[in-house]
Design an enzyme around this catalytic site. Structure first.
Site, PDB file in Angstrom:
ATOM      1  N   ASP A 166     124.480 -27.259  29.044  1.00 57.34           N
ATOM      2  CA  ASP A 166     123.983 -26.893  30.358  1.00 57.34           C
ATOM      3  C   ASP A 166     125.105 -27.233  31.353  1.00 57.34           C
ATOM      4  O   ASP A 166     126.031 -27.991  31.017  1.00 57.34           O
ATOM      5  CB  ASP A 166     122.719 -27.714  30.636  1.00 57.34           C
ATOM      6  CG  ASP A 166     122.310 -27.665  32.086  1.00 57.34           C
ATOM      7  OD1 ASP A 166     122.177 -26.561  32.630  1.00 57.34           O
ATOM      8  OD2 ASP A 166     122.118 -28.757  32.675  1.00 57.34           O
ATOM      9  N   ASP A 187     124.638 -27.704  35.447  1.00 54.70           N
ATOM     10  CA  ASP A 187     124.216 -28.608  36.525  1.00 54.70           C
ATOM     11  C   ASP A 187     123.606 -29.903  35.985  1.00 54.70           C
ATOM     12  O   ASP A 187     122.674 -29.881  35.181  1.00 54.70           O
ATOM     13  CB  ASP A 187     123.176 -27.929  37.424  1.00 54.70           C
ATOM     14  CG  ASP A 187     123.747 -26.784  38.247  1.00 54.70           C
ATOM     15  OD1 ASP A 187     124.975 -26.658  38.340  1.00 54.70           O
ATOM     16  OD2 ASP A 187     122.932 -26.021  38.813  1.00 54.70           O
ATOM     17  N   LYS A 219     115.808 -20.494  28.504  1.00 53.93           N
ATOM     18  CA  LYS A 219     117.083 -20.516  27.784  1.00 53.93           C
ATOM     19  C   LYS A 219     117.002 -19.973  26.348  1.00 53.93           C
ATOM     20  O   LYS A 219     118.030 -19.816  25.704  1.00 53.93           O
ATOM     21  CB  LYS A 219     117.686 -21.930  27.806  1.00 53.93           C
ATOM     22  CG  LYS A 219     118.198 -22.294  29.197  1.00 53.93           C
ATOM     23  CD  LYS A 219     119.104 -23.502  29.228  1.00 53.93           C
ATOM     24  CE  LYS A 219     119.507 -23.783  30.671  1.00 53.93           C
ATOM     25  NZ  LYS A 219     120.374 -24.959  30.813  1.00 53.93           N
TER      26      LYS A 219
HETATM   27 MG   LIG Z   1     120.871 -29.047  34.332  1.00 53.66          MG
END
Ligand SMILES: [Mg+2]
Length: 163
Positions: free
Chosen positions: A10, A12, A99
């Site tokens: 990922d 962020d 996702k």
């Molecule tokens: Mg994140």
């Protein structure tokens, strides 16, 4: 020893301590010393161990992917470019939504099975969704991605793939 073929991160709060769609004011710029700032003059940096980790994974022969559901894909891609990380990401899927979509695309593009992937993310909903596919998915705490967390994830992957 056996190891996964693809390591997905990922973005962020996993690779950098920002939400690029709300805590960063674009456009970003890089000064002559290599420091990155947003339009408000805020310094934007990755978590401290991340550059070294990405370099090590590349040297160790892993393929690397980025899976983000940010609402600001252009800002995420610009930050990757300014950090000089384009060279690390073999695959990237950066757009909103569950996702599972991102990971089905990784599987299709790479030909790598879910069991041969590892995934790091700071949001439990993503860990839950992606674990169900058979990917070894590791929860990232407030420290962001570290070398130690990668090693712990790798040990977990090996336990699951012993036979
Ligand atoms: Mg994140």
């Amino acid at each position: 020893m056996a190891k996964p073929k693809l390591v997905v991160f990922d973005l962020d709060y996993t690779l950098w301590p920002q939400h690029v769609d709300c805590t960063v004011d674009p456009p970003l710029r890089k000064d002559k010393n290599g420091n990155i700032f947003d339009a408000d003059g805020q310094a934007v940096k990755p978590f401290p161990e991340v550059p070294r980790l990405l370099e090590k994974l590349r040297q160790d022969g892993y393929q690397i992917g980025a899976a983000s559901r940010t609402d600001s894909p252009p800002v995420a891609n610009q930050l990757i470019k300014l950090l000089d990380w384009d060279k690390y990401f073999d695959y990237r899927e950066i757009y909103p939504g569950c996702k599972v979509t991102h990971f089905n695309k990784f599987k299709k593009d790479s030909g790598i099975q879910f069991k041969d992937m590892m995934f790091f993310d700071d949001e439990m909903r993503n860990i839950r969704d992606i674990s169900k596919l058979g990917v070894t998915a590791v929860y990232v705490t407030h420290t962001g991605m570290t070398m130690k967390l990668f090693d712990e994830g790798l040990a977990e992957w090996r336990r699951k793939n012993e036979n």
